[in-house]
Design a protein around this motif. Structure first.
Motif, PDB file in Angstrom:
ATOM      1  N   ALA A   1       0.831  -1.210   0.000  1.00 27.75           N
ATOM      2  CA  ALA A   1       0.000   0.000   0.000  1.00 27.75           C
ATOM      3  C   ALA A   1       0.863   1.257   0.000  1.00 27.75           C
ATOM      4  O   ALA A   1       1.878   1.331   0.697  1.00 27.75           O
ATOM      5  CB  ALA A   1      -0.920   0.009   1.211  1.00 27.75           C
ATOM      6  N   VAL A   2       0.442   2.269  -0.763  1.00 27.94           N
ATOM      7  CA  VAL A   2       1.195   3.525  -0.829  1.00 27.94           C
ATOM      8  C   VAL A   2       0.559   4.627   0.011  1.00 27.94           C
ATOM      9  O   VAL A   2       1.209   5.633   0.309  1.00 27.94           O
ATOM     10  CB  VAL A   2       1.347   4.010  -2.292  1.00 27.94           C
ATOM     11  N   LEU A   3      -0.707   4.456   0.397  1.00 28.63           N
ATOM     12  CA  LEU A   3      -1.399   5.474   1.195  1.00 28.63           C
ATOM     13  C   LEU A   3      -2.364   4.782   2.138  1.00 28.63           C
ATOM     14  O   LEU A   3      -3.009   3.801   1.774  1.00 28.63           O
ATOM     15  CB  LEU A   3      -2.165   6.448   0.299  1.00 28.63           C
ATOM     16  N   MET A   4      -2.446   5.305   3.371  1.00 26.95           N
ATOM     17  CA  MET A   4      -3.415   4.817   4.357  1.00 26.95           C
ATOM     18  C   MET A   4      -4.234   5.999   4.849  1.00 26.95           C
ATOM     19  O   MET A   4      -3.680   7.064   5.147  1.00 26.95           O
ATOM     20  CB  MET A   4      -2.709   4.148   5.533  1.00 26.95           C
ATOM     21  N   VAL A   5      -5.559   5.802   4.931  1.00 25.08           N
ATOM     22  CA  VAL A   5      -6.455   6.846   5.425  1.00 25.08           C
ATOM     23  C   VAL A   5      -7.301   6.276   6.564  1.00 25.08           C
ATOM     24  O   VAL A   5      -7.991   5.266   6.380  1.00 25.08           O
ATOM     25  CB  VAL A   5      -7.390   7.372   4.313  1.00 25.08           C
ATOM     26  N   ASN A   6      -7.245   6.914   7.721  1.00 27.44           N
ATOM     27  CA  ASN A   6      -8.098   6.514   8.829  1.00 27.44           C
ATOM     28  C   ASN A   6      -9.440   7.217   8.718  1.00 27.44           C
ATOM     29  O   ASN A   6      -9.528   8.439   8.834  1.00 27.44           O
ATOM     30  CB  ASN A   6      -7.461   6.854  10.174  1.00 27.44           C
ATOM     31  N   ALA A   7     -10.488   6.415   8.484  1.00 23.17           N
ATOM     32  CA  ALA A   7     -11.845   6.957   8.433  1.00 23.17           C
ATOM     33  C   ALA A   7     -12.698   6.377   9.555  1.00 23.17           C
ATOM     34  O   ALA A   7     -13.924   6.336   9.465  1.00 23.17           O
ATOM     35  CB  ALA A   7     -12.478   6.666   7.072  1.00 23.17           C
ATOM     36  N   THR A   8     -12.034   5.916  10.624  1.00 25.46           N
ATOM     37  CA  THR A   8     -12.732   5.451  11.822  1.00 25.46           C
ATOM     38  C   THR A   8     -12.683   6.557  12.872  1.00 25.46           C
ATOM     39  O   THR A   8     -11.896   7.506  12.752  1.00 25.46           O
ATOM     40  CB  THR A   8     -12.058   4.196  12.412  1.00 25.46           C
ATOM     41  N   PRO A   9     -13.485   6.440  13.938  1.00 29.52           N
ATOM     42  CA  PRO A   9     -13.389   7.426  15.030  1.00 29.52           C
ATOM     43  C   PRO A   9     -12.295   7.122  16.034  1.00 29.52           C
ATOM     44  O   PRO A   9     -12.158   7.853  17.017  1.00 29.52           O
ATOM     45  CB  PRO A   9     -14.778   7.332  15.684  1.00 29.52           C
ATOM     46  N   VAL A  10     -11.504   6.079  15.804  1.00 35.11           N
ATOM     47  CA  VAL A  10     -10.456   5.715  16.765  1.00 35.11           C
ATOM     48  C   VAL A  10      -9.387   6.801  16.800  1.00 35.11           C
ATOM     49  O   VAL A  10      -8.791   7.137  15.772  1.00 35.11           O
ATOM     50  CB  VAL A  10      -9.816   4.362  16.395  1.00 35.11           C
ATOM     51  N   GLY A  11      -9.158   7.350  17.975  1.00 40.33           N
ATOM     52  CA  GLY A  11      -8.198   8.431  18.140  1.00 40.33           C
ATOM     53  C   GLY A  11      -8.833   9.798  18.268  1.00 40.33           C
ATOM     54  O   GLY A  11      -8.143  10.789  18.502  1.00 40.33           O
ATOM     55  N   MET A  12     -10.167   9.859  18.134  1.00 44.48           N
ATOM     56  CA  MET A  12     -10.870  11.146  18.245  1.00 44.48           C
ATOM     57  C   MET A  12     -10.986  11.564  19.709  1.00 44.48           C
ATOM     58  O   MET A  12     -11.122  10.719  20.598  1.00 44.48           O
ATOM     59  CB  MET A  12     -12.262  11.019  17.626  1.00 44.48           C
TER      60      MET A  12
ATOM     61  N   ILE B   1     -10.064  12.586  11.096  1.00 45.10           N
ATOM     62  CA  ILE B   1     -10.290  13.229  12.400  1.00 45.10           C
ATOM     63  C   ILE B   1      -9.512  14.546  12.452  1.00 45.10           C
ATOM     64  O   ILE B   1      -8.381  14.625  11.994  1.00 45.10           O
ATOM     65  CB  ILE B   1      -9.834  12.298  13.537  1.00 45.10           C
ATOM     66  N   TYR B   2     -10.122  15.583  13.044  1.00 42.19           N
ATOM     67  CA  TYR B   2      -9.435  16.869  13.154  1.00 42.19           C
ATOM     68  C   TYR B   2      -9.252  17.327  14.598  1.00 42.19           C
ATOM     69  O   TYR B   2      -8.661  18.380  14.847  1.00 42.19           O
ATOM     70  CB  TYR B   2     -10.167  17.955  12.358  1.00 42.19           C
TER      71      TYR B   2
ATOM     72  N   PRO C   1       5.228  11.059   6.060  1.00 40.21           N
ATOM     73  CA  PRO C   1       4.395  12.260   6.044  1.00 40.21           C
ATOM     74  C   PRO C   1       2.955  11.929   6.445  1.00 40.21           C
ATOM     75  O   PRO C   1       2.390  10.914   6.002  1.00 40.21           O
ATOM     76  CB  PRO C   1       4.469  12.725   4.587  1.00 40.21           C
ATOM     77  N   ALA C   2       2.370  12.762   7.295  1.00 42.86           N
ATOM     78  CA  ALA C   2       1.032  12.468   7.828  1.00 42.86           C
ATOM     79  C   ALA C   2       0.303  13.764   8.136  1.00 42.86           C
ATOM     80  O   ALA C   2       0.922  14.803   8.390  1.00 42.86           O
ATOM     81  CB  ALA C   2       1.139  11.605   9.077  1.00 42.86           C
ATOM     82  N   GLU C   3      -1.030  13.686   8.140  1.00 39.78           N
ATOM     83  CA  GLU C   3      -1.842  14.887   8.365  1.00 39.78           C
ATOM     84  C   GLU C   3      -3.227  14.480   8.840  1.00 39.78           C
ATOM     85  O   GLU C   3      -3.771  13.460   8.406  1.00 39.78           O
ATOM     86  CB  GLU C   3      -1.949  15.675   7.048  1.00 39.78           C
ATOM     87  N   THR C   4      -3.798  15.284   9.739  1.00 39.07           N
ATOM     88  CA  THR C   4      -5.172  15.066  10.172  1.00 39.07           C
ATOM     89  C   THR C   4      -6.128  15.920   9.348  1.00 39.07           C
ATOM     90  O   THR C   4      -5.726  16.658   8.457  1.00 39.07           O
ATOM     91  CB  THR C   4      -5.328  15.352  11.671  1.00 39.07           C
TER      92      THR C   4
ATOM     93  N   LEU D   1      -8.325  18.577   9.478  1.00 38.30           N
ATOM     94  CA  LEU D   1      -8.879  19.928   9.568  1.00 38.30           C
ATOM     95  C   LEU D   1      -9.073  20.541   8.193  1.00 38.30           C
ATOM     96  O   LEU D   1     -10.088  21.202   7.935  1.00 38.30           O
ATOM     97  CB  LEU D   1      -7.978  20.816  10.428  1.00 38.30           C
ATOM     98  N   SER D   2      -8.119  20.334   7.293  1.00 43.06           N
ATOM     99  CA  SER D   2      -8.269  20.933   5.954  1.00 43.06           C
ATOM    100  C   SER D   2      -9.461  20.334   5.218  1.00 43.06           C
ATOM    101  O   SER D   2     -10.133  21.018   4.445  1.00 43.06           O
ATOM    102  CB  SER D   2      -6.991  20.742   5.133  1.00 43.06           C
ATOM    103  N   MET D   3      -9.752  19.050   5.450  1.00 42.39           N
ATOM    104  CA  MET D   3     -10.941  18.444   4.848  1.00 42.39           C
ATOM    105  C   MET D   3     -12.213  19.097   5.384  1.00 42.39           C
ATOM    106  O   MET D   3     -13.145  19.391   4.621  1.00 42.39           O
ATOM    107  CB  MET D   3     -10.966  16.947   5.126  1.00 42.39           C
ATOM    108  N   LEU D   4     -12.256  19.311   6.716  1.00 39.19           N
ATOM    109  CA  LEU D   4     -13.415  19.962   7.319  1.00 39.19           C
ATOM    110  C   LEU D   4     -13.653  21.336   6.701  1.00 39.19           C
ATOM    111  O   LEU D   4     -14.787  21.679   6.331  1.00 39.19           O
ATOM    112  CB  LEU D   4     -13.195  20.105   8.829  1.00 39.19           C
ATOM    113  N   VAL D   5     -12.583  22.113   6.574  1.00 38.44           N
ATOM    114  CA  VAL D   5     -12.729  23.468   6.034  1.00 38.44           C
ATOM    115  C   VAL D   5     -13.059  23.421   4.546  1.00 38.44           C
ATOM    116  O   VAL D   5     -13.905  24.190   4.062  1.00 38.44           O
ATOM    117  CB  VAL D   5     -11.451  24.291   6.293  1.00 38.44           C
TER     118      VAL D   5
END
Length: 432
Positions: A179-190, A217-218, A235-238, A240-244
């Motif tokens: 895999a080249v990219l992983m996206v967390n779309a669960t609430p784990v870590g919120m 999660i933001y 490289p990693a990012e949460t 917030l930019s998606m929310l905005v």
């Protein structure tokens, strides 16, 4: 019958807002105020109230959050191709003729986040990174569906990881090592259950082709999976930019006009500046508490001294706990209290000098904060009433801790000798 505030606002014609069941704190009103879709209110409704609100309400545009996104799609008169594809809508617009149009700007918001991340952090485009390549999405809920759609639009071969079925967390490494990219779309870590991660750091380390990690999660600013990726140099990012970004796309529909996409960066920067904690570390007696109080006054933020918070929580001060129960028990209590306040936002926090002796405390502080190290000459340190300093000596403590202070610090301030001077220097370094 007396109307609730929300019902009064709705009756008065509040044109925009967020529809959900339990909304609590939301940044959406603040974001939409900057975007121009105002007034923007929060509309909490029970399931039996949703259809009447959508079909008969006086709103002009609403965002919709869980658990009503599928209801929003079903009750609309016309659905965008994205809504038809996903069966869920997060944006509704009432047209001049009274008909309701449904869109899913979560897909658009994540697409913008993805493109920006690839360009800024990876030096490529989403299509160049993902075309024909495997990408992993953690979770199979509504957020996951929007993420999957955006990744597929960029050409990725998407696999969904869930707790059951063929692709699970137990088989993740064995089946998806490429895999080249992983996206967390669960609430784990919120918040407030942070900094938990759905994938252990050891498993991330075994995915040798992983170019990036994203989390929708933001809150907190850095989730557990993002912190783990950072330690591995990925490289990693949460989110917030998606929310905005999704709010910007919604606001364009609400106002029927294009908005400058640079507003995403502007709003994101403002939110981070206002909500990020400022964490003060350094040797015992370097002036963290006095500097923190002055800085909190200047910034108009609450101030927390971890040692004081420990005493308020336990009824015992640090010296008494160390003398009667030992330093190890004190460190356990200190970590618990540090985690509680580190998960909050918008604070100035002064830590005890020994907070850096427990490596796990770094994530607790870093998840929502910028860490400032106050470096004061050892000969100037205050030593009265400091049991660890008294037992070990200043020089010995410095040898044990100084390298970690430097390693944890996002910024370093040479002590000016006064709390006001230190506070000004930290404020200037952080651009606050």
């Amino acid at each position: 019958m007396t109307q609730s505030l929300e019902q009064q606002q709705e009756s008065a014609g509040s044109p925009f807002g967020l529809l959900g069941r339990k909304l609590g704190h939301s940044w959406s009103p603040r974001i939409h105020t900057t975007l121009g879709s105002v007034p923007y209110d929060l509309f909490e409704r029970e399931p039996n109230e949703v259809e009447a609100f959508i079909r008969k309400g006086t709103w002009r545009g609403v965002n919709v959050t869980i658990p009503y996104k599928r209801d929003a799609a079903r009750l609309a008169d016309e659905r965008s191709p994205r809504v038809e594809r996903l069966g869920a809508a997060n944006t509704l617009v009432r047209r001049p003729d009274g008909t309701i149009y449904a869109e899913n700007t979560d897909v658009l918001g994540f697409s913008l986040m993805l493109q920006r991340f690839c360009g800024r952090r990876l030096g490529t485009t989403a299509e160049e990174l993902l075309s024909g390549k495997p990408a992993l999405v953690l979770g199979s809920g509504g957020a996951s569906a929007a993420v999957q759609a955006a990744l597929e639009d960029a050409g990725a071969r998407v696999s969904v990881i869930s707790r059951s079925g063929t692709d699970t967390y137990e088989t993740l490494v064995a089946r998806h090592a490429d895999a080249v990219l992983m996206v967390n779309a669960t609430p784990v870590g919120m918040y407030p259950n942070c900094p938990a991660t759905p994938v252990p750091e050891d498993d991330l380390a075994r995915l040798k082709n992983l170019a990036g990690v994203l989390d929708v999660i933001y809150n907190p600013t850095r989730t557990g999976i993002v912190l783990a990726a950072e330690r591995l140099g990925i490289p990693a990012e949460t989110g917030l930019s998606m929310l905005v970004a999704q709010a910007l796309r919604s606001s364009e529909l609400f106002q029927d006009r294009k908005l400058d996409v640079s507003l995403v960066d502007q709003i994101e920067s403002q939110i981070l500046s206002e909500t990020g904690n400022v964490i003060l570390i350094g040797m015992p007696g370097c002036g963290k508490t006095t500097t923190g109080k002055r800085l909190a006054r200047v910034l108009g933020r609450p101030f927390v001294d971890i040692d004081d918070a420990i005493e308020a929580n336990t009824g015992e001060n640090a010296a008494h706990i160390i003398d009667t129960r030992g330093e190890q028990e004190f460190r356990r209590i200190e970590s618990r209290i540090t985690g509680e306040y580190g998960a909050h936002s918008g604070l100035v926090i002064a830590c005890g000098g020994g907070v850096v002796t427990v490596p796990a405390n770094y994530d607790l502080l870093h998840q929502n904060g910028t860490i400032a190290f106050i470096d004061r000459p050892l000969s100037d340190l205050e030593t009265v009433g400091r049991p660890v300093t008294a037992s070990k000596g200043v020089e010995a403590l410095a040898r044990e801790r100084m390298a970690t202070y430097h390693a944890w610090a996002d910024v370093e301030v040479a002590s000016t000798g006064s709390p006001a001077g230190n506070a000004r220097a930290i404020r200037d370094l952080l651009g606050l």
